[in-house]
Design a protein around this motif. Structure first.
Motif, short mmCIF file in Angstrom:
data_model
loop_
_atom_site.label_atom_id
_atom_site.label_comp_id
_atom_site.label_asym_id
_atom_site.label_seq_id
_atom_site.Cartn_x
_atom_site.Cartn_y
_atom_site.Cartn_z
N ALA A 238 6.33 12.39 -2.94
CA ALA A 238 5.24 11.28 -3.11
C ALA A 238 5.55 10.26 -2.00
N PHE A 239 6.68 9.80 -1.93
CA PHE A 239 6.85 8.78 -0.84
C PHE A 239 7.03 9.35 0.50
N GLN A 240 7.10 10.42 0.86
CA GLN A 240 7.07 10.94 2.20
C GLN A 240 5.59 11.19 2.53
N GLN A 241 4.72 11.41 1.49
CA GLN A 241 3.51 11.66 1.78
C GLN A 241 2.80 10.42 2.25
N ALA A 242 3.12 9.21 1.09
CA ALA A 242 2.55 8.07 1.52
C ALA A 242 3.10 7.43 2.95
N TYR A 243 4.19 7.62 3.04
CA TYR A 243 4.79 7.20 4.26
C TYR A 243 3.74 7.48 5.45
N GLY A 244 3.75 8.94 5.46
CA GLY A 244 2.76 9.46 6.45
C GLY A 244 1.42 9.01 6.36
N GLU A 245 0.83 8.42 5.57
CA GLU A 245 -0.47 7.64 5.46
C GLU A 245 -0.55 6.32 5.68
N THR A 246 0.55 5.65 5.58
CA THR A 246 0.65 4.10 5.64
C THR A 246 1.39 3.81 6.76
N LEU B 106 0.72 -1.33 -0.15
CA LEU B 106 0.05 0.01 -0.01
C LEU B 106 0.80 1.38 -0.12
N PHE B 107 2.04 1.44 0.73
CA PHE B 107 2.82 2.36 0.81
C PHE B 107 3.44 2.57 -0.54
N THR B 108 3.96 1.66 -1.21
CA THR B 108 4.40 1.60 -2.53
C THR B 108 3.51 2.24 -3.39
N CYS B 109 2.09 1.55 -3.52
CA CYS B 109 1.31 2.00 -4.58
C CYS B 109 0.75 3.55 -4.37
N LYS B 110 0.58 3.80 -2.93
CA LYS B 110 0.30 5.20 -2.96
C LYS B 110 1.27 6.32 -3.11
N ALA B 111 2.43 6.06 -2.88
CA ALA B 111 3.70 6.84 -3.36
C ALA B 111 3.58 7.04 -4.94
N LEU B 112 3.45 5.93 -5.68
CA LEU B 112 3.45 5.94 -7.20
C LEU B 112 2.59 6.48 -7.68
N THR B 113 1.40 6.40 -7.11
CA THR B 113 0.03 6.96 -7.55
C THR B 113 0.02 8.67 -7.32
N TYR B 114 0.79 8.72 -6.18
CA TYR B 114 0.54 10.32 -6.37
C TYR B 114 1.65 11.05 -7.13
N SER B 115 2.59 10.31 -7.42
CA SER B 115 3.68 10.78 -8.36
C SER B 115 3.07 10.81 -9.85
#
Length: 213
Positions: A124-132, A100-109
């Motif tokens: 993108a990865f910092q935002q995804a990390y904060g959410e997952t 999920l962390f990976t998916c969210k980060a690359l989707t944001y990008s």
């Protein structure tokens, strides 16, 4: 020469039936995500990569030991749940969090790039990390992640590696457009499977075992 996403088992190839998500194909597709972290930077994402590799191994061991009871991930978890120790159930739970962390980060990008916004992977990865994953980590691990993520490659360099070009300037517009389509399809399939399995965990209360994160 095939792109990286063409060379691996895609989540679009994972059979999903009424019985659940095919275990063997899912694990192969998850190994492809581990390879993504090599393209992103093995040092930067070492903790995530090692964690995902270990959790894939836990699920695969369960399948190898009890193949007749583990054809789908849902069957694997339901059958292991009757036992006192549940390493595969725990491993899959953490694997899903990493996916999920990976998916969210690359989707944001991807979404930011389409909207003409700043699309650097570090953001993108910092935002995804904060959410997952962040909610499951202590202060020390959070600090290590925050520092490591600053070393993410640029989005252009990441896509160069996905395509297999020697330099960013060698990437043609057609190759880039095709790579973006591949990425969107890969992410959509990954998101659908992760969403399905997380809902399965919540409904069955499988995330509330003695291993709860």
């Amino acid at each position: 020469m095939p792109t990286y996403l063409q060379s691996i088992t895609s989540f679009t190839d994972v059979p999903v039936t009424d019985a659940g998500v095919d275990t063997v194909t899912f694990l192969k597709a998850s190994e492809g995500v581990v390879g993504i972290f090599d393209l992103l930077g093995a040092v930067t994402f070492k903790a995530v990569k090692d964690d995902m590799t270990g959790n894939i191994a836990k699920v695969r061991k369960r399948y190898t030991d009890f193949p007749d009871k583990s054809a789908t991930l849902e069957q694997l978890v339901q059958n292991e749940w009757t036992e006192k120790a549940r390493p595969a159930t725990e491993g899959l739970m953490w694997l899903l969090r990493g996916l999920l962390f990976t998916c969210k980060a690359l989707t944001y990008s991807q979404n930011n790039k389409k909207a003409g916004k700043q699309a650097e992977l570090v953001d993108a990865f910092q935002q995804a990390y904060g959410e997952t994953l962040k909610q499951y980590h202590n202060l020390i691990v959070k600090g290590l992640f925050s520092a490591a993520l600053k070393w993410c490659p640029t989005r252009d360099d990441f896509f160069r590696k996905l395509i297999g070009a020697d330099s960013v300037s060698a990437v043609s517009e057609d190759a880039l457009a095709n790579a973006n389509v591949e990425m969107d399809e890969w992410l959509a399939a990954l998101n659908a499977i992760v969403t399905r399995l997380q809902a399965f965990y919540v409904e069955g209360k499988y995330e509330k075992g003695p291993f709860k994160g």
